[in-house]
Write a protein that holds these residues in place. Sequence first.
Motif, PDB file in Angstrom:
ATOM      1  N   GLU A   1       0.829  -1.216   0.000  1.00 51.51           N
ATOM      2  CA  GLU A   1       0.000   0.000   0.000  1.00 51.51           C
ATOM      3  C   GLU A   1       0.859   1.259   0.000  1.00 51.51           C
ATOM      4  O   GLU A   1       0.494   2.262  -0.604  1.00 51.51           O
ATOM      5  N   GLY A   2       2.007   1.221   0.665  1.00 54.42           N
ATOM      6  CA  GLY A   2       2.903   2.373   0.668  1.00 54.42           C
ATOM      7  C   GLY A   2       3.454   2.664  -0.718  1.00 54.42           C
ATOM      8  O   GLY A   2       3.546   3.827  -1.125  1.00 54.42           O
ATOM      9  N   VAL A   3       3.816   1.613  -1.443  1.00 49.85           N
ATOM     10  CA  VAL A   3       4.315   1.805  -2.812  1.00 49.85           C
ATOM     11  C   VAL A   3       3.195   2.317  -3.712  1.00 49.85           C
ATOM     12  O   VAL A   3       3.405   3.226  -4.530  1.00 49.85           O
ATOM     13  N   ARG A   4       2.002   1.777  -3.542  1.00 48.91           N
ATOM     14  CA  ARG A   4       0.861   2.273  -4.334  1.00 48.91           C
ATOM     15  C   ARG A   4       0.575   3.734  -4.017  1.00 48.91           C
ATOM     16  O   ARG A   4       0.251   4.528  -4.909  1.00 48.91           O
ATOM     17  N   SER A   5       0.689   4.084  -2.744  1.00 54.99           N
ATOM     18  CA  SER A   5       0.467   5.469  -2.340  1.00 54.99           C
ATOM     19  C   SER A   5       1.526   6.386  -2.948  1.00 54.99           C
ATOM     20  O   SER A   5       1.211   7.475  -3.446  1.00 54.99           O
ATOM     21  N   ALA A   6       2.786   5.948  -2.928  1.00 55.68           N
ATOM     22  CA  ALA A   6       3.864   6.759  -3.508  1.00 55.68           C
ATOM     23  C   ALA A   6       3.648   6.958  -5.003  1.00 55.68           C
ATOM     24  O   ALA A   6       3.832   8.069  -5.528  1.00 55.68           O
ATOM     25  N   ARG A   7       3.241   5.907  -5.681  1.00 54.48           N
ATOM     26  CA  ARG A   7       2.977   6.026  -7.119  1.00 54.48           C
ATOM     27  C   ARG A   7       1.821   6.989  -7.378  1.00 54.48           C
ATOM     28  O   ARG A   7       1.864   7.792  -8.315  1.00 54.48           O
ATOM     29  N   ALA A   8       0.789   6.929  -6.545  1.00 54.72           N
ATOM     30  CA  ALA A   8      -0.350   7.830  -6.717  1.00 54.72           C
ATOM     31  C   ALA A   8       0.045   9.277  -6.423  1.00 54.72           C
ATOM     32  O   ALA A   8      -0.425  10.197  -7.098  1.00 54.72           O
ATOM     33  N   ILE A   9       0.914   9.479  -5.452  1.00 55.80           N
ATOM     34  CA  ILE A   9       1.379  10.833  -5.135  1.00 55.80           C
ATOM     35  C   ILE A   9       2.119  11.424  -6.325  1.00 55.80           C
ATOM     36  O   ILE A   9       1.914  12.590  -6.695  1.00 55.80           O
ATOM     37  N   VAL A  10       2.968  10.623  -6.952  1.00 59.65           N
ATOM     38  CA  VAL A  10       3.703  11.101  -8.128  1.00 59.65           C
ATOM     39  C   VAL A  10       2.740  11.358  -9.277  1.00 59.65           C
ATOM     40  O   VAL A  10       2.813  12.390  -9.952  1.00 59.65           O
ATOM     41  N   ARG A  11       1.819  10.436  -9.495  1.00 62.05           N
ATOM     42  CA  ARG A  11       0.874  10.552 -10.614  1.00 62.05           C
ATOM     43  C   ARG A  11      -0.032  11.776 -10.451  1.00 62.05           C
ATOM     44  O   ARG A  11      -0.361  12.450 -11.420  1.00 62.05           O
ATOM     45  N   GLU A  12      -0.419  12.075  -9.198  1.00 66.68           N
ATOM     46  CA  GLU A  12      -1.315  13.206  -8.946  1.00 66.68           C
ATOM     47  C   GLU A  12      -0.562  14.527  -8.809  1.00 66.68           C
ATOM     48  O   GLU A  12      -1.181  15.581  -8.673  1.00 66.68           O
ATOM     49  N   GLY A  13       0.752  14.473  -8.818  1.00 61.89           N
ATOM     50  CA  GLY A  13       1.550  15.699  -8.749  1.00 61.89           C
ATOM     51  C   GLY A  13       1.468  16.411  -7.414  1.00 61.89           C
ATOM     52  O   GLY A  13       1.528  17.636  -7.361  1.00 61.89           O
ATOM     53  N   LEU A  14       1.354  15.652  -6.339  1.00 63.73           N
ATOM     54  CA  LEU A  14       1.276  16.260  -5.012  1.00 63.73           C
ATOM     55  C   LEU A  14       2.666  16.664  -4.531  1.00 63.73           C
ATOM     56  O   LEU A  14       3.671  16.396  -5.180  1.00 63.73           O
ATOM     57  N   ARG A  15       2.706  17.303  -3.362  1.00 65.85           N
ATOM     58  CA  ARG A  15       3.973  17.801  -2.814  1.00 65.85           C
ATOM     59  C   ARG A  15       4.999  16.692  -2.648  1.00 65.85           C
ATOM     60  O   ARG A  15       4.670  15.561  -2.309  1.00 65.85           O
TER      61      ARG A  15
END
Length: 137
Positions: A55-69
């Motif tokens: 879940e942490g890796v999925r979250s990191a990928r989503a953070i990059v994909r969504e362009g968050l901080r």
Amino acid sequence: MREKTEQRPALPPVSDSRRHGGRFAVLALAALLAVRLPLPWMGAAVLLVIAADVEGVRSARAIVREGLRRTLLVWCVCGVVVLSLMGLGVVGTLALYPITYDRQQCLSGANTQVAKAQCASDFDRRINRLQSSLLGG
């Protein structure tokens, strides 16, 4: 007579980063608590760490994909790394199960400092014997 029913506006969909980040946080907390369990229940921590890492890796990928901080990404990656190291520690404890279980049982019955020191001495002796047999000494 039909009454008009007000329709509530639909809630915006939850972003992937929030969904996976929330799961990561809950699984990481569960893993932290499971590490404190006595043997053999500590083994559940390994499964929780694996699930939290996914879940942490999925979250990191989503953070990059969504362009968050970027700070969110850094904290997420640090959490995955720390959790993985904790999981390796649990795996090491489970790899030495007979020795660590005997130590746990000894310490649970030790009521004095002398008895606790004897438990530590027995544990150290068994670890040293295992180490010398593995190193061929």
